[in-house]
Design a protein around this motif. Structure first.
Motif, mmCIF file in Angstrom:
data_model
loop_
_atom_site.group_PDB
_atom_site.id
_atom_site.type_symbol
_atom_site.label_atom_id
_atom_site.label_comp_id
_atom_site.label_asym_id
_atom_site.label_seq_id
_atom_site.Cartn_x
_atom_site.Cartn_y
_atom_site.Cartn_z
ATOM 1 N N PHE A 1 0.809 -1.218 0.000
ATOM 2 C CA PHE A 1 0.000 0.000 0.000
ATOM 3 C C PHE A 1 0.843 1.269 0.000
ATOM 4 O O PHE A 1 0.449 2.280 -0.603
ATOM 5 C CB PHE A 1 -0.923 -0.017 1.230
ATOM 6 N N VAL A 2 1.995 1.250 0.658
ATOM 7 C CA VAL A 2 2.818 2.466 0.804
ATOM 8 C C VAL A 2 3.906 2.439 -0.270
ATOM 9 O O VAL A 2 4.757 1.541 -0.274
ATOM 10 C CB VAL A 2 3.442 2.530 2.213
ATOM 11 N N PRO A 3 3.911 3.395 -1.182
ATOM 12 C CA PRO A 3 4.859 3.340 -2.304
ATOM 13 C C PRO A 3 6.291 3.709 -1.929
ATOM 14 O O PRO A 3 7.239 3.159 -2.491
ATOM 15 C CB PRO A 3 4.281 4.333 -3.317
ATOM 16 N N GLN A 4 6.483 4.638 -1.004
ATOM 17 C CA GLN A 4 7.819 5.126 -0.686
ATOM 18 C C GLN A 4 8.509 4.229 0.338
ATOM 19 O O GLN A 4 7.913 3.857 1.352
ATOM 20 C CB GLN A 4 7.744 6.556 -0.140
ATOM 21 N N SER A 5 9.768 3.912 0.058
ATOM 22 C CA SER A 5 10.520 3.031 0.941
ATOM 23 C C SER A 5 10.685 3.626 2.335
ATOM 24 O O SER A 5 10.549 2.928 3.343
ATOM 25 C CB SER A 5 11.895 2.731 0.337
ATOM 26 N N ALA A 6 10.972 4.931 2.404
ATOM 27 C CA ALA A 6 11.154 5.575 3.711
ATOM 28 C C ALA A 6 9.857 5.562 4.520
ATOM 29 O O ALA A 6 9.869 5.345 5.741
ATOM 30 C CB ALA A 6 11.648 7.008 3.523
ATOM 31 N N ASP A 7 8.725 5.767 3.835
ATOM 32 C CA ASP A 7 7.439 5.733 4.530
ATOM 33 C C ASP A 7 7.127 4.324 5.022
ATOM 34 O O ASP A 7 6.560 4.148 6.111
ATOM 35 C CB ASP A 7 6.321 6.219 3.608
ATOM 36 N N ARG A 8 7.489 3.304 4.223
ATOM 37 C CA ARG A 8 7.260 1.926 4.663
ATOM 38 C C ARG A 8 8.097 1.610 5.900
ATOM 39 O O ARG A 8 7.615 0.985 6.848
ATOM 40 C CB ARG A 8 7.601 0.950 3.529
ATOM 41 N N THR A 9 9.341 2.039 5.880
ATOM 42 C CA THR A 9 10.207 1.799 7.038
ATOM 43 C C THR A 9 9.652 2.483 8.275
ATOM 44 O O THR A 9 9.648 1.916 9.378
ATOM 45 C CB THR A 9 11.623 2.302 6.753
ATOM 46 N N PHE A 10 9.160 3.696 8.103
ATOM 47 C CA PHE A 10 8.588 4.443 9.233
ATOM 48 C C PHE A 10 7.324 3.748 9.749
ATOM 49 O O PHE A 10 7.115 3.628 10.967
ATOM 50 C CB PHE A 10 8.265 5.868 8.786
ATOM 51 N N ALA A 11 6.454 3.287 8.827
ATOM 52 C CA ALA A 11 5.185 2.684 9.224
ATOM 53 C C ALA A 11 5.377 1.338 9.906
ATOM 54 O O ALA A 11 4.499 0.902 10.669
ATOM 55 C CB ALA A 11 4.278 2.524 8.013
ATOM 56 N N LEU A 12 6.504 0.669 9.666
ATOM 57 C CA LEU A 12 6.767 -0.648 10.232
ATOM 58 C C LEU A 12 7.717 -0.620 11.405
ATOM 59 O O LEU A 12 8.282 -1.645 11.782
ATOM 60 C CB LEU A 12 7.297 -1.587 9.139
ATOM 61 N N ARG A 13 7.900 0.548 11.994
ATOM 62 C CA ARG A 13 8.769 0.662 13.173
ATOM 63 C C ARG A 13 7.863 0.607 14.425
ATOM 64 O O ARG A 13 7.052 1.518 14.635
ATOM 65 C CB ARG A 13 9.550 1.967 13.137
ATOM 66 N N PRO A 14 7.971 -0.410 15.246
ATOM 67 C CA PRO A 14 7.094 -0.521 16.422
ATOM 68 C C PRO A 14 7.203 0.685 17.349
ATOM 69 O O PRO A 14 8.303 1.179 17.609
ATOM 70 C CB PRO A 14 7.583 -1.810 17.101
ATOM 71 N N ASP A 15 6.064 1.139 17.828
ATOM 72 C CA ASP A 15 6.002 2.290 18.733
ATOM 73 C C ASP A 15 4.747 2.161 19.588
ATOM 74 O O ASP A 15 3.647 2.117 19.050
ATOM 75 C CB ASP A 15 5.996 3.600 17.951
ATOM 76 N N ARG A 16 4.891 2.106 20.906
ATOM 77 C CA ARG A 16 3.757 1.915 21.790
ATOM 78 C C ARG A 16 2.829 3.133 21.824
ATOM 79 O O ARG A 16 1.671 3.019 22.238
ATOM 80 C CB ARG A 16 4.217 1.582 23.202
ATOM 81 N N GLN A 17 3.314 4.296 21.421
ATOM 82 C CA GLN A 17 2.460 5.480 21.350
ATOM 83 C C GLN A 17 1.975 5.737 19.933
ATOM 84 O O GLN A 17 1.292 6.738 19.686
ATOM 85 C CB GLN A 17 3.203 6.713 21.855
ATOM 86 N N GLY A 18 2.288 4.883 19.027
ATOM 87 C CA GLY A 18 1.960 5.103 17.626
ATOM 88 C C GLY A 18 3.018 5.944 16.979
ATOM 89 O O GLY A 18 3.868 5.446 16.251
ATOM 90 N N ILE A 19 3.002 7.213 17.241
ATOM 91 C CA ILE A 19 4.088 8.129 16.854
ATOM 92 C C ILE A 19 4.421 8.901 18.109
ATOM 93 O O ILE A 19 3.783 9.902 18.444
ATOM 94 C CB ILE A 19 3.666 9.069 15.712
ATOM 95 N N GLY A 20 5.434 8.438 18.829
ATOM 96 C CA GLY A 20 5.738 9.058 20.111
ATOM 97 C C GLY A 20 7.191 9.356 20.253
ATOM 98 O O GLY A 20 8.007 9.090 19.368
#
Length: 450
Positions: free
Chosen positions: A431-450
């Protein structure tokens, strides 16, 4: 069987023993059903108000009778003067309480409408079960009725030698009930405002779900293959609806008297229709119809009582509505995921699947199916995962939750978690075309974006 009858079918096995387990409470279904109503508490309050007024009126009459016997007419005259001053206050209380009752109803309806529209229609049940709402409505109605009955106790006779009663104690009690009503009204407004905030709603759902999990039997799951051949079947003859709960104590008692084992076919929360089997019988003939009356309860909606998956269903619904394009509130979805992870962590090592309920001698008499670990994980993550794409806050929180559960769950329960983690990663890759965005979206974070 409530809402209908049950009848044995299919004439015709063994049952296993085991350790003695905690006995279920016989009246627990009735208690839970009364908590789901809005009429019981106010009705009990009105009856209590009548009893309190009768007792106070008798005491007031006894006081006047004692003073008349001692010929203390001056004291009676003083009581009449005080009662005359209180009469205007009691009249004001009667009219004011009706206004307060209308305000309580208005606030409740607005809160329910907002919760149903913004969170989920299934959370309306939290407002119906609210203790502070029922207590406030009960005390308001009781105060209103008590003040009306007190007004009937005022005697038009002014001669202290002929007066039979002076409602002094009744007036004092009416004023105390007004004070209690005002305190409850403040608490009610505070509680209702809190329940309109999503954080408190999610927390309440999670606590109810955890309470159900704690009540689950703690013995090992039952091997249904060891029950022996099916010898009879019990069918549902009541109205169609959702299986809300089972009176475990009654079912166990009926099976013990018959010397058989009952296996509940539908799970709590399943929709049953007349004619479908409810129990299978193993080891003998089915218990008589009267013994199984009111054993299962069928209603129009699911309830928390005995329903292990209902809390996850509500949390998932809230997250899905928050992720819809019309709402677009990923932070609320993250809050729901927090509680989903909390619930799954609490049952990660609990026995699930087919659970047994035993009689006093430790013999299994009732086998009940509950959602297994894979079903609970799917209920908590599958739908949210499908709507989380494009919201890195949600995907990161979900990955962190899955990683936490992988650390807590036993080895044999890791497969569903690994499957959802892999499916989420694959979906983000597509779904996510950009590699950097995919890496960001798949980085575990207990606050979501914290």
């Amino acid at each position: 069987m409530s809402d209908g009858m049950i009848t044995p079918a299919d004439p015709a096995g063994t049952y296993g023993g085991g350790k003695k387990a905690r006995r279920p409470r016989v009246l627990s279904p009735l208690r839970e059903h009364l908590r789901d109503t809005m009429w019981f508490a106010p009705t009990a309050g009105l009856v209590g108000s009548m009893v309190l007024w009768w007792a106070a009126a008798e005491l007031d009459a006894e006081i006047v009778r004692t003073l008349r016997e001692s010929r203390d007419y001056d004291a009676i005259k003083d009581l009449i003067g005080v009662a005359d001053d209180a009469k205007a206050v009691i009249s004001t209380i009667g009219s004011a309480m009706m206004t307060f009752i209308g305000v309580v109803f208005s606030i409740s309806l607005v809160a329910v409408q907002m919760a149903s529209g913004q969170f989920s229609p299934r959370v309306v049940r939290l407002y119906v079960r609210s203790r502070i709402t029922k207590a406030t409505l009960t005390v308001f109605m009781a105060t209103f009725l008590f003040s009306l009955m007190t007004l009937t106790s005022f005697d038009s006779e002014r001669d202290p030698r002929l007066v039979t009663t002076v409602p002094l104690l009744e007036s004092v009690l009416a004023l105390l009930m007004v004070l209690l009503s005002l305190l409850l009204f403040v608490a009610y407004v505070n509680g209702t405002v809190r329940m309109m905030r999503i954080g408190f709603v999610i927390d309440r759902i999670a606590r109810e779900a955890l309470r159900v999990a704690v009540k689950q039997p703690t013995e090992l799951p039952v091997d249904t293959s060891g029950l022996g051949p099916q010898t009879a079947r019990v069918t549902h003859l009541g109205r169609a609806g959702v299986l809300r709960d089972v009176n475990i104590a009654r079912a166990v008692r009926a099976a013990r008297r018959q010397g058989v084992v009952l296996r509940l076919i539908p799970r709590i929360g399943d929709f049953v229709v007349p004619g479908t089997p409810v129990f299978t019988v193993h080891g003998g003939a089915a218990p008589p119809r009267r013994a199984l009356r009111y054993t299962v309860s069928v209603g129009v909606e699911r309830t928390f009582h005995q329903d292990l998956g209902f809390g996850l269903r509500q949390l998932s619904d809230i997250a899905l509505r928050a992720l819809s394009p019309a709402v677009n509130d990923p932070t609320t979805a993250v809050q729901a995921l927090d509680r989903i992870v909390q619930f799954l962590a609490s049952v990660a090592r609990h026995p699930l699947g087919a659970l047994g309920h035993r009689d006093r001698r430790g013999v299994t008499r009732l086998v009940q199916s509950v959602p297994d670990w894979a079903a609970l994980v799917d209920l908590g993550f599958a739908e949210i995962r499908g709507c989380a794409l494009g919201n890195p806050q949600v995907t990161r929180r979900m990955l962190a939750g899955l990683d936490d559960l992988l650390l807590l769950a036993p080895e044999e329960r890791r497969e569903p978690l690994l499957r959802h983690r892999e499916l989420l990663a694959q979906a983000v890759e597509r779904f996510v075309p950009q590699s950097a965005d995919r890496t960001f979206a798949l980085r575990p974070d207990r606050q979501g974006i914290g």
